[in-house]
Scaffold this motif. Structure first.
Motif, PDB file in Angstrom:
ATOM      1  N   SER A 484     -53.912  37.437 -48.450  1.00  0.00           N
ATOM      2  CA  SER A 484     -52.716  37.484 -47.607  1.00  0.00           C
ATOM      3  C   SER A 484     -52.229  38.920 -47.452  1.00  0.00           C
ATOM      4  CB  SER A 484     -51.608  36.611 -48.206  1.00  0.00           C
ATOM      5  OG  SER A 484     -51.998  35.251 -48.244  1.00  0.00           O
ATOM      6  N   LEU A 485     -52.227  39.656 -48.560  1.00  0.00           N
ATOM      7  CA  LEU A 485     -51.839  41.067 -48.505  1.00  0.00           C
ATOM      8  C   LEU A 485     -52.867  41.884 -47.722  1.00  0.00           C
ATOM      9  CD1 LEU A 485     -50.610  41.513 -52.194  1.00  0.00           C
ATOM     10  CD2 LEU A 485     -49.192  41.398 -50.136  1.00  0.00           C
ATOM     11  N   TYR A 486     -54.130  41.502 -47.845  1.00  0.00           N
ATOM     12  CA  TYR A 486     -55.196  42.173 -47.089  1.00  0.00           C
ATOM     13  C   TYR A 486     -54.938  42.051 -45.590  1.00  0.00           C
ATOM     14  CZ  TYR A 486     -59.863  42.948 -45.070  1.00  0.00           C
ATOM     15  OH  TYR A 486     -60.914  43.384 -44.305  1.00  0.00           O
ATOM     16  N   ALA A 487     -54.590  40.858 -45.145  1.00  0.00           N
ATOM     17  CA  ALA A 487     -54.342  40.648 -43.713  1.00  0.00           C
ATOM     18  C   ALA A 487     -53.192  41.522 -43.225  1.00  0.00           C
ATOM     19  CB  ALA A 487     -54.044  39.172 -43.453  1.00  0.00           C
ATOM     20  N   VAL A 488     -52.134  41.620 -44.025  1.00  0.00           N
ATOM     21  CA  VAL A 488     -50.968  42.425 -43.631  1.00  0.00           C
ATOM     22  C   VAL A 488     -51.359  43.883 -43.462  1.00  0.00           C
ATOM     23  CG1 VAL A 488     -48.727  43.295 -44.396  1.00  0.00           C
ATOM     24  CG2 VAL A 488     -49.291  40.856 -44.667  1.00  0.00           C
ATOM     25  N   ARG A 489     -52.103  44.427 -44.432  1.00  0.00           N
ATOM     26  CA  ARG A 489     -52.420  45.860 -44.345  1.00  0.00           C
ATOM     27  C   ARG A 489     -53.558  46.132 -43.359  1.00  0.00           C
ATOM     28  NH1 ARG A 489     -54.207  44.595 -49.752  1.00  0.00           N
ATOM     29  NH2 ARG A 489     -56.465  44.833 -49.995  1.00  0.00           N
ATOM     30  N   ARG A 490     -54.454  45.178 -43.152  1.00  0.00           N
ATOM     31  CA  ARG A 490     -55.553  45.416 -42.204  1.00  0.00           C
ATOM     32  C   ARG A 490     -55.029  45.520 -40.772  1.00  0.00           C
ATOM     33  NH1 ARG A 490     -60.962  45.825 -41.490  1.00  0.00           N
ATOM     34  NH2 ARG A 490     -61.997  44.626 -39.858  1.00  0.00           N
ATOM     35  N   TYR A 491     -54.004  44.751 -40.456  1.00  0.00           N
ATOM     36  CA  TYR A 491     -53.493  44.735 -39.085  1.00  0.00           C
ATOM     37  C   TYR A 491     -52.147  45.437 -38.930  1.00  0.00           C
ATOM     38  CZ  TYR A 491     -56.917  40.929 -39.065  1.00  0.00           C
ATOM     39  OH  TYR A 491     -58.057  40.179 -39.213  1.00  0.00           O
ATOM     40  N   GLY A 492     -51.472  45.734 -40.058  1.00  0.00           N
ATOM     41  CA  GLY A 492     -50.143  46.316 -39.955  1.00  0.00           C
ATOM     42  C   GLY A 492     -49.137  45.328 -39.395  1.00  0.00           C
ATOM     43  N   SER A 493     -49.346  44.050 -39.665  1.00  0.00           N
ATOM     44  CA  SER A 493     -48.471  43.000 -39.140  1.00  0.00           C
ATOM     45  C   SER A 493     -48.261  41.935 -40.202  1.00  0.00           C
ATOM     46  CB  SER A 493     -49.101  42.363 -37.896  1.00  0.00           C
ATOM     47  OG  SER A 493     -48.388  41.192 -37.513  1.00  0.00           O
ATOM     48  N   THR A 494     -47.051  41.386 -40.236  1.00  0.00           N
ATOM     49  CA  THR A 494     -46.737  40.324 -41.199  1.00  0.00           C
ATOM     50  C   THR A 494     -46.735  38.948 -40.537  1.00  0.00           C
ATOM     51  OG1 THR A 494     -44.382  40.687 -40.794  1.00  0.00           O
ATOM     52  CG2 THR A 494     -45.373  41.858 -42.665  1.00  0.00           C
ATOM     53  N   HIS A 495     -47.297  38.838 -39.345  1.00  0.00           N
ATOM     54  CA  HIS A 495     -47.313  37.559 -38.630  1.00  0.00           C
ATOM     55  C   HIS A 495     -47.968  36.492 -39.506  1.00  0.00           C
ATOM     56  CE1 HIS A 495     -47.761  34.504 -35.586  1.00  0.00           C
ATOM     57  NE2 HIS A 495     -47.194  35.277 -34.673  1.00  0.00           N
ATOM     58  N   GLU A 496     -47.280  35.355 -39.665  1.00  0.00           N
ATOM     59  CA  GLU A 496     -47.770  34.330 -40.584  1.00  0.00           C
ATOM     60  C   GLU A 496     -49.107  33.740 -40.146  1.00  0.00           C
ATOM     61  OE1 GLU A 496     -45.089  30.686 -38.670  1.00  0.00           O
ATOM     62  OE2 GLU A 496     -44.593  31.506 -40.643  1.00  0.00           O
ATOM     63  N   ASN A 497     -49.417  33.764 -38.852  1.00  0.00           N
ATOM     64  CA  ASN A 497     -50.711  33.261 -38.389  1.00  0.00           C
ATOM     65  C   ASN A 497     -51.876  34.036 -38.999  1.00  0.00           C
ATOM     66  OD1 ASN A 497     -49.435  31.413 -36.761  1.00  0.00           O
ATOM     67  ND2 ASN A 497     -50.468  32.047 -34.870  1.00  0.00           N
ATOM     68  N   LEU A 498     -51.666  35.333 -39.177  1.00  0.00           N
ATOM     69  CA  LEU A 498     -52.747  36.179 -39.671  1.00  0.00           C
ATOM     70  C   LEU A 498     -53.057  35.884 -41.128  1.00  0.00           C
ATOM     71  CD1 LEU A 498     -51.507  39.511 -38.026  1.00  0.00           C
ATOM     72  CD2 LEU A 498     -53.196  37.881 -37.130  1.00  0.00           C
ATOM     73  N   THR A 499     -52.028  35.762 -41.943  1.00  0.00           N
ATOM     74  CA  THR A 499     -52.268  35.443 -43.347  1.00  0.00           C
ATOM     75  C   THR A 499     -52.819  34.030 -43.493  1.00  0.00           C
ATOM     76  OG1 THR A 499     -49.936  34.826 -43.571  1.00  0.00           O
ATOM     77  CG2 THR A 499     -50.547  37.050 -44.235  1.00  0.00           C
ATOM     78  N   ALA A 500     -52.344  33.105 -42.669  1.00  0.00           N
ATOM     79  CA  ALA A 500     -52.857  31.729 -42.719  1.00  0.00           C
ATOM     80  C   ALA A 500     -54.334  31.690 -42.333  1.00  0.00           C
ATOM     81  CB  ALA A 500     -52.044  30.833 -41.788  1.00  0.00           C
TER      82      ALA A 500
END
Length: 751
Positions: A484-500
Motif C-alpha cells: 500500500s505504501l509502495y503504491a503511494v510513493r510509486r505514483y505520488g498519489s493516495t487514491h484508494e483505488n491504487l492501494t486497493a
C-alpha cells in the motif's frame, strides 16, 4: 606478455587486517578500496544526478568506523536550515539510507520504469536519529545471464543509472564481467592460437553469457575488434564507479573451457569434449574442457587472472562455474574435490586472498548427479570460508536446507525470479518475505548475504524493491501494508483505488505458491502455436481484472506520471495475454470439434483485433519497444557489417535463440513491433492453417506447421525493418478502447 589494449589502469590493491568480529575470518579482508572521502563524493554526485538542486539539502559523509563488525549502517538526522545529515559506514550504506528516507518520509520512488521524485519542500523533519542497518554482510546482484539478456547493448549513461540504482538499493557485491573477452583474446594469442581459432570460439555479443559458461561457441560471431575496445572502456568506468561507492565488484576466473585450438597446440593435454548443450549440436556446442588437474589448467588460468588483475585491479572475489548445466565426467568424490581444489589453487596462485564465488545452480539443475557426497566433495575441495555459494533459486528451490547449509561454506540467499528476461507480472512475495529469515535461523546457518539473481531485469520493479529492502529489515514485513505504501510513493498519489489494486495484485499474481514454479512466461501468446499449450495460471483471474479496473478508473489525472503509465500498460498487457489463453482454448476446442464458424470467430477476434490492440498498446510506451533494443545494438556498430551482425544477435536472442530455434522463445518479450511482425504472424498462420484443415478435411500436422512457421520466424530475424524507438499513440485512449471492449468479456468468461 604482449597486450595490445590502448587502455590501461593502475593496479589497485588493498591490504587489510583480519577482523575478529567477522563471522567468517576468511572474508574479513573484503573491504572497500575507496577511502571515505571518495565514497562520500560518489553519493553526493549520485544525489545531484537524481535530485538536481534539491541534492544540496542532504549533507553526506562516510565514516567506516561507524561499523565495527563489517555490517553496514547509516544514521540520518535533521539539521538546521531544513537539511538532512546522512552518515554511513560506506557509500552504499549512505545511498541506501537516503533512499529509505526518500521512500518513507518523502513518498518518493526510483525504478527501472521511471522515478517519482515529488519531494516535499521543506524536507520532512526527523525526530532524533534514524538508524538503518543490515544484518547481511553482502547484498549480491546479477546473474551471469543478465549480461546477455539485459545489459549487452548498454552504453555508459545506462550503466551509470544502473549503478546508481544498485547503490540506492544497497547492493555491494555486483558482477562485473564486461570486457573479459579482450583479455582472453590476448591470453590465447600469447599461447599461440591464431585469430581464426579465436573467432570460431567466441559467440556474438548477445550470447556471450553462454560462451563464458562453456555452453556455446561461434554462434552469432565473430566478435569485432571494436567490440573489445568499447567493452574494455566500459569496464574501466563500471569498476571505477562501483568501487567509488564502496562496492566489491566480482570479476571472472578460469573454469577450464578452452578453444579447440588448444588441442592443436597441446596434443597431450587432458582435454575432454563434452556432450551437446541444450538443443544445439556440436557445430556450436560440445565444449572442450581442460582437466583442472592438468598443469596446463593452472598455466592458462593464472595467465588470465594475472592479466585481469593487472588491467582491472581486484577486490579479491572471483566467479567461475565449472559444471554449469553440464555433467562432470566422473561422479567420484575424489575427482570432484580435486577439480574444485585445482580451480581455487589457480586463483590463489595469482591472488593469495582470493575468494571463489560459485553459483549453486548446478545442485538444483541436476539433482540426479549432485547427491550429498558429490556436493560435499566439490564444496570441500576449497577451504571452508574461501568459497561463497550463491543459492541461486532460493525463493523456489533452496539448496541450503538440503546441504546442511552448504556443508559449512558461506552462502548467499538469492531470488532468481525471472528467466530469459520474459515479460509478465510475477512474484513469490510470501516466499521472499520469509525465506531470508528462515535461512538466517537455520541450524548452524552460514548465511552471509542476500542476492538478486534474475536472468533479465527491467521488469516487475515491485519485487526487486521488496527484496532489496528486506536486506535492511530485522523481520518480515506486513505485505499488505508494505505494498500500500509502495503504491503511494510509486505514483505520488493516495487514491484508494491504487492501494486497493496493488493489494489485489500482491495477493494473487505476485504471490505464486506453486512448488518449484519457474517464472518462464508459459502463455500460448509468446510460444510457437500448437494444439497442446497450457493455459493454467497460479492466481484468481478475477483479482487481475479487478486490479485493472481500479487502475483504469484512476488513470486520467495520473497519465503524466511515467511510473503509472508503465503499470497501466503492463497490467493491461497482462490482461490481454490472459484473454489470449481463452481465445486459444476456443480455437483449439472448435478445431477438435470440427466447428468451423466458432473457429473463424475466435481466430478472427484474436488475429484481427486483440493482437493488433496489444501491438498498439505496447507501441504507446517507451519501455515496451523493440526499436529501442535494436537501436541500442546498432549504436555500438562502427560500420554496416557490424550493424547487421548486432541486429541479427539482438533479434535472434529474443526469438529463435539459435540457428534453428534451438531454445525457441526462451527470451520472449512483449514489445511493440515484435508483437506485430513475429507473434501475430505466427498466430495468423496457425489459425489459417486450422481453417484450411477443416475446409479440406485434413488433420493438422504439427511438423509441417513447424516448418512453415519457422520461415515466418526466420523472416523476422532478417527482415531489415526499422522499428520505432519512440512511443506512438495515446496510451489513455488505447487503454480506454481496450477496457470498454474487453473488460465486460473478461467478467463474462469468469462465469
Amino acid at each position: 606478455m604482449r597486450f595490445k589494449c590502448i587502455y590501461s589502469i593502475v593496479l589497485l590493491a588493498v591490504v587489510s587486517n583480519l577482523s575478529a568480529h567477522c563471522e567468517f575470518q576468511t572474508l574479513a579482508h573484503l573491504k572497500p578500496q575507496a577511502n571515505d572521502k571518495t565514497q562520500g563524493r560518489a553519493v553526493v554526485e549520485l544525489l545531484r544526478r537524481l535530485l538536481g538542486n534539491r541534492s544540496r539539502e542532504f549533507i553526506v559523509s562516510v565514516n567506516r568506523t561507524l561499523s565495527n563488525d563489517n555490517l553496514e549502517v547509516c544514521e540520518l538526522r535533521s539539521a538546521k536550515n531544513n537539511k538532512i545529515i546522512a552518515t554511513g559506514s560506506t557509500g552504499v550504506a549512505v545511498a541506501s539510507g537516503i533512499y529509505n528516507y526518500l521512500k518513507y518520509f518523502c513518498n518518493c520512488h526510483v525504478s527501472w520504469s521511471g522515478n517519482q521524485l515529488n519531494i516535499p519542500r521543506p524536507l520532512p523533519q526527523l525526530t532524533g536519529v534514524l538508524r538503518i542497518s543490515t544484518q547481511h554482510r553482502f547484498r549480491y546482484y546479477q546473474n551471469v545471464c543478465t549480461q546477455s539478456y539485459s545489459t549487452v547493448w548498454w552504453d555508459w549513461p545506462r550503466w551509470q543509472r544502473e549503478i546508481d540504482w544498485m547503490a540506492l538499493n544497497g547492493i555491494n557485491l555486483p558482477l562485473a564481467f564486461t570486457g573479459q573477452e579482450a583479455l582472453w583474446q590476448e591470453v590465447y594469442l600469447s599461447l599461440g592460437l591464431n585469430q581464426t581459432e579465436i573467432d570460431h570460439f567466441f559467440t556474438g555479443p548477445a550470447f556471450l553469457a553462454w560462451n563464458r559458461m562453456g555452453n556455446l561457441f561461434q554462434w552469432g560471431g565473430p566478435l569485432p575488434q571494436s567490440w573489445h575496445v568499447k567493452q574494455l572502456y566500459l569496464q574501466f568506468k563500471i569498476l571505477d564507479r562501483m568501487r567509488s561507492f564502496g562496492m566489491l565488484p566480482v570479476l571472472p576466473a578460469f573454469s577450464g573451457i578452452v578453444p579447440q585450438g588448444i588441442v592443436r597446440l597441446f596434443p597431450k593435454a587432458n582435454v575432454t569434449k563434452l556432450a551437446p548443450w541444450s538443443h544445439f549440436n556440436c557445430s556450436y556446442s560440445c565444449a572442450y574442457t581442460l582437466d583442472p588437474r592438468d598443469p596446463l589448467f593452472h598455466w592458462i588460468g593464472s595467465l588470465f587472472l594475472s592479466q585481469l588483475v593487472k588491467q582491472f585491479g581486484t577486490d579479491h572475489i572471483y566467479n567461475t562455474d565449472t559444471f554449469n548445466e553440464m555433467t562432470p565426467t566422473s561422479s567420484d568424490p575424489t575427482y570432484l574435490s580435486a577439480v574444485s581444489r585445482a580451480v581455487f589453487d589457480t586463483m590463489t596462485s595469482v591472488d593469495p586472498q582470493a575468494i571463489w564465488l560459485m553459483q549453486g545452480w548446478l545442485f538444483v539443475f541436476d539433482t540426479a548427479f549432485w547427491k550429498p557426497a558429490q556436493i560435499q566433495a566439490l564444496l570441500h575441495g576449497v577451504p571452508i570460508g574461501r568459497m561463497i555459494v550463491l543459492d541461486l533459486f532460493a525463493e523456489s528451490t533452496p539448496a541450503f536446507s538440503l546441504t546442511k547449509s552448504f556443508y559449512g561454506q558461506p552462502f548467499i540467499w538469492c531470488m532468481l525470479h525471472n528467466f530469459g528476461g520474459n515479460s509478465g507480472l510475477f512474484g513469490t512475495v510470501e516466499s521472499i518475505n520469509s525465506g531470508p529469515f528462515d535461512a538466517l535461523a537455520f541450524p548452524n546457518s552460514t548465511l552471509v548475504g542476500l542476492g538478486l539473481a534474475p536472468e533479465g531485469i527491467e521488469q516487475n520493479p515491485v519485487v526487486y524493491e521488496l527484496m532489496s529492502e528486506l536486506a535492511w529489515r530485522k523481520e518480515p514485513v506486513n505485505l499488505a501494508k508494505w505494498v500500500s505504501l509502495y503504491a503511494v510513493r510509486r505514483y505520488g498519489s493516495t487514491h484508494e483505488n491504487l492501494t486497493a489494486a496493488w493489494r489485489l495484485l500482491f495477493g494473487s499474481i505476485y504471490n505464486c505458491t506453486v512448488p518449484h514454479y519457474k517464472n518462464h512466461n508459459h502463455s500460448p501468446l509468446v510460444h510457437r502455436p500448437s494444439l497442446h499449450k497450457t493455459t493454467e495460471v497460479w492466481y484468481q483471474r478475477a483479482d487481475l481484472y479487478e486490479a485493472w479496473r481500479l487502475l483504469y478508473q484512476s488513470a486520467w489525472p495520473l497519465m503524466a506520471q511515467e511510473t503509472f503509465r508503465y503499470d497501466l500498460v503492463d497490467v493491461t498487457r497482462e490482461v490481454l495475454q490472459l484473454l489470449t489463453n481463452d481465445y486459444y482454448s476456443e480455437i483449439r476446442d472448435a478445431f477438435q470439434a470440427q466447428k468451423l464458424p466458432e473457429l473463424l470467430t475466435a481466430g478472427g477476434v484474436l488475429v484481427y483485433d486483440l493482437l493488433p490492440e496489444l501491438e498498439r498498446l505496447l507501441s504507446s510506451d517507451s519501455h515496451f519497444l523493440l526499436g529501442t533494443w535494436l537501436e541500442q545494438a546498432h549504436s555500438l556498430a562502427l560500420d554496416e557489417a557490424e550493424a547487421r551482425l548486432y541486429d541479427m544477435n539482438a533479434r535472434n536472442q529474443i526469438t529463435l535463440w539459435g540457428p534453428e530455434g534451438n531454445i525457441l522463445d526462451y527470451a520472449s518479450k512483449e514489445w511493440g513491433g515484435l508483437m506485430e511482425d513475429y507473434y501475430s504472424q505466427r498466430w495468423s498462420l496457425f489459425v489459417n492453417t486450422l481453417v484450411e484443415c477443416l475446409e479440406r478435411g485434413r488433420p493438422f500436422k504439427q511438423d509441417a506447421f513447424n516448418q512453415a512457421v519457422f520461415q515466418v520466424e526466420k523472416g523476422f530475424v532478417f527482415n531489415k525493418r526499422k522499428y520505432p524507438s519512440k512511443p506512438q499513440g495515446d496510451t489513455y485512449d488505447i487503454v480506454s478502447r481496450i477496457f470498454l471492449k474487453y473488460y465486460p468479456q473478461a467478467l463474462e468468461r469468469l462465469k
